[in-house]
Design an enzyme around this catalytic site. Structure first.
Site, PDB file in Angstrom:
ATOM      1  CB  ALA A  61      76.393 128.924   5.360  1.00  0.00           C
ATOM      2  N   GLY A 100      77.653 123.468   5.033  1.00  0.00           N
ATOM      3  CA  GLY A 100      76.213 123.274   4.982  1.00  0.00           C
ATOM      4  C   GLY A 100      75.783 122.437   3.791  1.00  0.00           C
ATOM      5  CD  GLU A 103      76.245 121.213   8.802  1.00  0.00           C
ATOM      6  OE1 GLU A 103      76.213 121.042  10.031  1.00  0.00           O
ATOM      7  OE2 GLU A 103      76.277 122.340   8.276  1.00  0.00           O
ATOM      8  CD  GLU A 123      80.730 123.737   8.507  1.00  0.00           C
ATOM      9  OE1 GLU A 123      79.636 123.550   7.956  1.00  0.00           O
ATOM     10  OE2 GLU A 123      81.627 122.868   8.543  1.00  0.00           O
TER      11      GLU A 123
END
Length: 720
Positions: A61, A100, A103, A123
Site C-alpha cells: 500500500a 499489499g 496480497e 503490516e
C-alpha cells in the site's frame, strides 16, 4: 498507474508503474482495474501477467494515503475480481512482493518469483494486519502455523523459502517476467477451479482451540504490549474457524480497530522517521546529503574487542576489504577465530559466501597507509585514542577518513591530534555491531560535509540506519540515557527494588529494564567511566562532596558500591540480580540486594516508601524525554524524528510507542511539563528534572504535533 501491452501474441501484460516500489496508490489501483478489464475483454488474450517496472513487483500500500481520505478502487474487491477472472493471471515477482503487493500476488492464480525476490506481510510492523485478504488466503495456501509466524512477525522470506512453503509456484534465475510469460502460455487453457485460494478449505491445526491459546500466549509475551500481533492471531484464527466470507469480515473489523489506534500512528511515525533522518544539514548550513561521499573500498579496524569484531564483520559483509588490527599476537588470534565464526554463522543464515578472504589480520599500523577509511574501536580511554589518532595522522594517505567508535567521548579532541581535522567523524556502533541497525554518525565543528556523507553512505552500505548527530558528551543516545539511569538509582534509594523498576519498564514495552540491562552490559563499564570522571565513591576528590552529592547535585553511589563488591552482572553471576552461574542469562531476585539497600537507606537516614509503576515510568521516561528536548535546543539532533529513530533502533524503545519524543506528544506535552515540574519541586537537587525551555515553549505554542516542532525550535534558536 499501470501500463498494458500484449506480448507473445496471446498474453496481456499489466506493468505497475509507481517508483520506487510500485506502491498500490489510488492511480495504480485504478490502472490495474482498467487494464484487467482491457485484458479480459480482448478475445486475443488467453492469459494475463502482472509485473512491476524496474525489477520490483510491488511494495504494498501507499502508506502516504493512510493520513487522508482513501480514494480510487478499494483493494479487496479489486483482488477478488482478479481472482474470479476466467483467464489465468500470473504474478511475475521480481525484487519485492510485500504487504499489499503479496496480497495482490495471492489473488493471482499463479506466482513466479525471481531467485533474489523477497516476500512478506510486514503490516504488523506498522501497527496493522494484512487486510486485503492476506490473513485469510495465506493460511489456506501454506497452513496455519507457517502463516501465523509470517503474519505476526512481518518477517520477509526469500524466494527459495517461499517455494518451500508453497507461496510461489516456480523460482527462476532468469528474468521473472519472461518466465511468467512462458508459464502463462502453458496454462492458458488450464482449469482455474483449483487455483482460487479463497475457495480452499483452511486446514485446521490439531486441537485448534489449544493451538491458538498457546499462540496467543506466546505472541502476547513477545509483543510486550503491542496490539497488532494479537489482532493478527485473531484474524488467522478466523481463517481457520470461519468460512472465507466471514473471515474477511473479521479481518475488516480488526483492521478498523487498529487503523485509528495510537499504536498504528506511532509505528507509522517510526516508518517515516527512518526515511527523514537521511535529510539533514549541518549547523554551518552545509548539507551532507548533497555532498558526494568518497568511495571506500578498503578499511582498517583498530581494536578487536567485542565492538571491533562486530564492525569487522559488518564491513566484510558489505563487500569491503578489511585490515583488522590488534596489538598482541594472542589477541589477534582470538579475534581471528571469533570473526571467522561470526562470518560463517551469518553467511549460513543468509545463504551467501562467508567472505573470509575479505579480512586480513595484522599488528602492523603501517598498513593504514593503504586504506580509504579507519575505524578506531579500542576501549573508552581518551589518552589511548589520542595516541592512535596521532599515529594515523602520520601514516595515512591524504584524504583517508578517520573515524572513532566512541560511545560518548569528545571527537573534537581526537580531531585536534590530526593534520586534517575535517576528516574526523565519530561512528558510534551498537553491540552487536554486525546485527544492530543503528549507527550514530557524529560530526564536530570542523568535520567536512564530505566526511559526514562518506560515513553515512558506508553505514547504508552495511545495512544500517545512519543518523547524523552533533558532538557533545554522550551524543544523543547516551546523553539521554544518563538521567534515565540516574532516576532508576534514585528510585532504589527511595524504596523501590530492581524488580519493581524493571517490571514497570518491561510492562511499558522494553525488552529489558534498567537493571537487567545493566547486568547484561556489565556494571564495571559504567563504573570505569564514573571513576575517570572522578564521580565514583572512591575517586571523588577529598572534601568535595558527600557520598550522595557531586558538584552541588544529587548523586547515587549505589552502582559504585555494588562494583566494589565485585558484582559486575552476568559475567560474574552477581549484579542487581543473581545468576545461577557466571554468564548465566536468567535473572533471579537476590535477597542480598534487598539487605544491601536497607543497610544503605539506614546509613543515610532514608525512609523507604511504597511507589507504583506509574511513578517509575514518569520519573525515568520523562527525565529521558526532557534531555531529548535539551538536545533539540542545542542543535545536537536535527529533529525529534532523529531522536526517535536512535531510541527505537539502538536502545530498545518499543516501536509501538513511536520513540520518546513522539510518545511525549501522545501523552500530552502539558502533562509531561506538569509532572516534571512536580518532580523537580520534590527533588530540586536533580537538574535533569527541571523542564527544558523548548518543552515550555512548545506547550505555550499550543502543543503542536511532533512534525511541526521544528518551526518552534527554529524560533527558539533565533532568539538565543
Amino acid at each position: 498507474m499501470a501500463l498494458y501491452t500484449r506480448v507473445s501474441g496471446s498474453v496481456g501484460m499489466i506493468t505497475l508503474q509507481n517508483p520506487p516500489v510500485n506502491a498500490l496508490s489510488a492511480a495504480v489501483r485504478q490502472g490495474i482495474v482498467d487494464m484487467m478489464d482491457k485484458a479480459l475483454g480482448d478475445p486475443k488474450v488467453k492469459s494475463v501477467v502482472i509485473c512491476g517496472q524496474n525489477g520490483r513487483f510491488c511494495g504494498g500500500a501507499d502508506i502516504r494515503e493512510f493520513s487522508g481520505n482513501m480514494t480510487g478502487p478499494p483493494l479487496v474487491p479489486m483482488i477478488h475480481s482478479m481472482e474470479s477472472a476466467a483467464k489465468p493471471v500470473v504474478a511475475a515477482i521480481e525484487g519485492i512482493a510485500l504487504g499489499g503487493g503479496l496480497e495482490l500476488a495471492l489473488g493471482c492464480h499463479y506466482r513466479i518469483a525471481h531467485s533474489k525476490a523477497r516476500l512478506g506481510l510486514p503490516e504488523v510492523q506498522l501497527g496493522l494486519l494484512p487486510a486485503a485478504g492476506g490473513s485469510q488466503r495465506l493460511p489456506r495456501l501454506i497452513g496455519v502455523p507457517a502463516a501465523l509466524e509470517l503474519i505476526t512477525t512481518g518477517r520477509h522470506v526469500t524466494a527459495a523459502e517461499a517455494l518451500q512453503l508453497g507461496i510461489v509456484d516456480e523460482v527462476t534465475e532468469q528474468n521473472a517476467v519472461d518466465a511468467a510469460v512462458k508459464f502463462a502460455l502453458r496454462v492458458a487453457d488450464a482449469s482455474l477451479d483449483a487455483r482460487r485460494i479463497s475457495t480452499f478449505p483452511c486446514p485446521r491445526p490439531p486441537a485448534t482451540d489449544a493451538f491458538f491459546e498457546r499462540a496467543m500466549q506466546q505472541v502476547r509475551q513477545n509483543a510486550r504490549g503491542a496490539v497488532a500481533p494479537v489482532a493478527c492471531v485473531q484474524a488467522v484464527r478466523a481463517a481457520a474457524t470461519l468460512p472465507y466470507a466471514q473471515g474477511m469480515e473479521r479481518e475488516k473489523e480488526l483492521m478498523a480497530t487498529l487503523f485509528t489506534s495510537g499504536q498504528a500512528r506511532a509505528q507509522q511515525h517510526c516508518f517515516f522517521a527512518q526515511r527523514a533522518v537521511n535529510r539533514w544539514s549541518m549547523p554551518n548550513g552545509a548539507r551532507w546529503d548533497t555532498s558526494k561521499p568518497r568511495p571506500v573500498r578498503k578499511a582498517m579496524v583498530i581494536g578487536l574487542g567485542t565492538m571491533g569484531r562486530g564492525i569487522t564483520v559488518a564491513l566484510a559483509q558489505a563487500g569491503l576489504s578489511v585490515v583488522a588490527l590488534e596489538t598482541t599476537e594472542k589477541q589477534l588470534m582470538e579475534a581471528k577465530q571469533a570473526v571467522s565464526g561470526m562470518l560463517e554463522r551469518t553467511a549460513k543464515r543468509r545463504a551467501v559466501a562467508p567472505g573470509f578472504d575479505k579480512v586480513r589480520y595484522s599488528r602492523d599500523m603501517r598498513l593504514a597507509a593503504d586504506v580509504d577509511l579507519v575505524i578506531e574501536a579500542v576501549f573508552e580511554d581518551m589518552p589511548l585514542k589520542k595516541k592512535i589518532f596521532q599515529q594515523l595522522s602520520s601514516v595515512c594517505k591524504p584524504g583517508t577518513l578517520l573515524c572513532t567508535n566512541t560511545s560518548g567521548l569528545d571527537i573534537d579532541q581526537l580531531a585536534s591530534q590530526t593534520r586534517n581535522p575535517e576528516l574526523v567523524v565519530g561512528m558510534h556502533f551498537f553491540a552487536p555491531a554486525h546485527v544492530m541497525k543503528l549507527l550514530e554518525v557524529v560530526y564536530g565543528p570542523r568535520s567536512s560535509p564530505t566526511a559526514v556523507a562518506t560515513a553515512m553512505q558506508l553505514g547504508k552500505q552495511m545495512g544500517k540506519v545512519s543518523v547524523a548527530v552533533g558532538n557533545c558528551r554522550g551524543f544523543v543516545g547516551n546523553r539521554m540515557l544518563k538521567p534515565y539511569l540516574e532516576q532508576a538509582f534514585f528510585l532504589l534509594e527511595e524504596g523501590a527494588t530492581p524488580e519493581l523498576v524493571d517490571g514497570a519498564l518491561e510492562e511499558f514495552g522494553f525488552a529489558m529494564g534498567v537493571f537487567r540491562m545493566s547486568d547484561l552490559s556489565g556494571l564495571d563499564v559504567a563504573w570505569r567511566i564514573r571513576k575517570a570522571d572522578e564521580l565514583a565513591v572512591t575517586d571523588a576528590p577529598a572534601g568535595q562532596s558527600t557520598a550522595r552529592s557531586r558538584q552541588g547535585r544529587r548523586y547515587s553511589p549505589l552502582g559504585d558500591l555494588l562494583c566494589e563488591q565485585g558484582r559486575f552482572g552476568q559475567k560474574t553471576g552477581l549484579g542487581w540480580y543473581r545468576y545461577d552461574e557466571p554468564a548465566g542469562r536468567v535473572a533471579k531476585p537476590d535477597p542480598w540486594i534487598q539487605d544491601f539497600l536497607e543497610r544503605y537507606r539506614a546509613q543515610h537516614a532514608l525512609v523507604a516508601r511504597r511507589m507504583d509503576h506509574q511513578e517509575v515510568l514518569e520519573r525515568c521516561l520523562y527525565s529521558l524525554i526532557n534531555e531529548g528536548f535539551r538536545i533539540l535546543e542545542d542543535g545536537i539532533a536535527a529533529g525529534p524524528e532523529d531522536i526517535d529513530v536512535i531510541y527505537v533502533l539502538g536502545y530498545g524503545w518499543p516501536r509501538h510507542r513511536g520513540g520518546p519524543m513522539f510518545y511525549a506528544g501522545m501523552v500530552g506535552l502539558a502533562r509531561v511539563l506538569e509532572r516534571l515540574e512536580h518532580f523537580h519541586r520534590e527533588h530540586p537537587d536533580v537538574p535533569g528534572l527541571q523542564p527544558s525551555n523548548l518543552l515550555r515553549k512548545l506547550v505555550a505554542s499550543g502543543s503542536p504535533p511532533v512534525h511541526r516542532w521544528k518551526e518552534v525550535i527554529k524560533k527558539l534558536h533565533s532568539q538565543l
